[in-house]
Design an enzyme around this catalytic site. Structure first.
Site, short mmCIF file in Angstrom:
data_model
loop_
_atom_site.label_atom_id
_atom_site.label_comp_id
_atom_site.label_asym_id
_atom_site.label_seq_id
_atom_site.Cartn_x
_atom_site.Cartn_y
_atom_site.Cartn_z
N ILE A 31 0.82 -1.22 0.00
CA ILE A 31 0.00 0.00 0.00
C ILE A 31 0.85 1.26 0.00
CG2 ILE A 31 -2.10 -0.97 1.02
CD1 ILE A 31 -1.09 0.14 3.75
N GLY A 32 2.14 1.12 0.16
CA GLY A 32 2.97 2.31 0.16
C GLY A 32 4.40 1.99 -0.20
N SER A 33 5.05 3.00 -0.77
CA SER A 33 6.43 2.83 -1.15
C SER A 33 7.11 4.18 -0.94
CB SER A 33 6.47 2.40 -2.62
OG SER A 33 7.75 2.54 -3.14
N GLY A 34 8.00 4.23 0.01
CA GLY A 34 8.66 5.49 0.32
C GLY A 34 10.08 5.53 -0.19
N PHE A 36 12.68 4.88 1.52
CA PHE A 36 13.53 3.86 2.14
C PHE A 36 12.90 2.48 2.20
CE2 PHE A 36 13.91 7.98 4.39
CZ PHE A 36 15.10 8.40 3.81
N GLY A 37 11.57 2.43 2.08
CA GLY A 37 10.95 1.13 2.30
C GLY A 37 9.57 0.99 1.71
N VAL A 39 5.40 -0.42 2.52
CA VAL A 39 4.40 -0.76 3.52
C VAL A 39 3.39 -1.70 2.87
CG1 VAL A 39 2.62 0.09 5.10
CG2 VAL A 39 4.65 1.48 4.69
N LYS A 64 5.98 -2.82 7.65
CA LYS A 64 7.00 -2.00 7.02
C LYS A 64 8.26 -2.83 6.77
CE LYS A 64 7.97 2.88 7.64
NZ LYS A 64 7.78 4.03 8.51
N ASP A 196 8.85 15.70 10.12
CA ASP A 196 8.14 15.57 8.84
C ASP A 196 6.63 15.49 9.07
OD1 ASP A 196 7.79 15.39 6.12
OD2 ASP A 196 8.52 13.34 5.94
N1 ADE Z 1 1.46 3.16 6.72
C1 ADE Z 1 1.01 3.52 5.52
N2 ADE Z 1 -0.31 3.30 5.44
C2 ADE Z 1 -0.69 2.79 6.62
C3 ADE Z 1 -1.93 2.39 7.16
N3 ADE Z 1 -3.06 2.46 6.44
N4 ADE Z 1 -1.97 1.96 8.42
C4 ADE Z 1 -0.85 1.89 9.13
N5 ADE Z 1 0.35 2.26 8.70
C5 ADE Z 1 0.42 2.70 7.44
#
Ligand code: ADE
Length: 337
Positions: A31-34, A36-37, A39, A64, A196
């Site tokens: 669900i996420g890509s930053g 450094f890592g 998610v 993560k 941040d």
């Molecule tokens: N990090 C990025 N999205 C998240 C989510 N929905 N819940 C918890 N941590 C997150």
């Protein structure tokens, strides 16, 4: 005076009771890509201690991991984030750690597991609700009048009292403002400097609870190893959220987080506008030095805009701290909604 926790991460330990067995964790979609890592969402199977028979619950979690499994530097960063999260108590407005998978770190298997916020990040949430937003601030001051029909004031009162629903109103925005101030007041007391704070780093649950995330990565912008240089200029710094003095010095204190909090308020009350959208990056410094600031958002009461502008005072000492923000918001809650 105690150093902020992110500057003491080397001295923190990882308590074993946070260890999760890999086989109890199911990793699902990314669900996420930053920077450094990654998610991912996932589930944790847990034996229910209250149950007599063997019964397992599946708890939704966020997982993560580092972008490259074998990158020692990224692993060290994530491990520091983990140790910081272990050391910080639970708070309803701060994302909390559930545990980690660390035993096979050397083999590239390292996961940090937090609670899952089912409405995702606040910035996207705000933008998604633009169409259906209910501006009670305008309703209160000047009831919507159309030529043949005016909304009875009773009905306006009623809409203010709707239970927490999928519809977003000015009162919700104010609640987000207070919740984030609460979470930041808690972090500032640790002390932990976020560095941040922005709507993209606040998560929101289905019951509209805001949880501040990514505070454990606090060190990233001050350690020279963590920023990337491109064409001789440092990129990836969240300059639109940063107090001008920290752009210059890379020194961060609670008062820099307070500036970012003001910017986050601006994002909230514009339903996700980009700060200083009309000002290009290279003109931002001069824009701020000349005393210019973000304009008053449409959905924002005068008292609240006064708070934002205080957060953006050029002198850090004059800015409120988070404790003051909480008190101010509580005192003005009624007028602003
Ligand atoms: N990090 C990025 N999205 C998240 C989510 N929905 N819940 C918890 N941590 C997150």
């Amino acid at each position: 005076k105690l150093l902020p926790i992110e500057e003491r991460a080397d001295y923190l330990r990882y308590p074993e009771e946070f260890e999760i067995a890999r086989e109890n964790m199911e990793i699902c979609e990314k669900i996420g890509s930053g920077m450094f890592g990654f998610v991912n969402t996932g589930y944790l199977s847990m034996a229910d201690p209250k149950s007599q028979i063997e019964y397992k619950t599946r708890l939704p979690v966020a997982i993560k991991s580092t972008k490259k499994s074998f990158d020692m530097e990224l692993q060290t960063m994530l491990f520091e984030e983990l140790k910081i999260m272990c050391a910080i108590e639970k708070h309803p407005n701060v994302i909390s750690l559930i545990g980690a998978v660390t035993t096979n770190m050397r083999k590239g298997e390292f996961y940090l597991v937090t609670e899952y916020a089912d409405n995702g990040d606040l910035l996207n949430y705000l933008r998604k609700h633009r169409e259906t937003f209910h501006n009670t601030l305008i309703d209160m001051e000047e009831p919507v009048v159309n030529e043949n029909y005016s909304v009875p004031s009773q009905q306006i009162e009623y809409t203010r009292l709707l239970p927490s629903s999928d519809i977003l109103s000015t009162a919700d925005l104010l609640s987000f403002a207070l919740q984030i101030a609460n979470g930041m007041e808690f972090l500032a007391a640790v002390p932990c400097v976020h560095r941040d704070l922005a709507a993209r780093n606040v998560l929101i649950t289905s019951s509209k609870i805001c949880r501040i995330a990514d505070f454990g990565l606090a060190k990233r912008y001050t350690d020279k190893n963590y920023y990337r240089i491109k064409n001789g200029k440092q990129v990836n710094l969240p300059v639109r959220w940063m107090a001008p003095e920290s752009v210059q010095t890379y020194k961060f204190t609670e008062k820099n987080d307070v500036w970012s909090y003001g910017i986050t308020l601006y994002e909230i009350f514009t339903l996700g506008n980009r700060p200083y959208a009309q000002v290009p990056n290279e003109q931002l410094e001069e824009f701020l030095r000349s005393g210019m600031r973000n304009e008053q958002p449409e959905y924002c009461h005068d008292d609240l805009y006064a708070l934002m502008k205080n957060c953006w005072h050029k002198s850090p000492d004059v800015r409120p701290n988070f404790n003051t923000c909480v008190h101010y918001l509580k005192a003005h809650l009624k007028e602003c909604a």
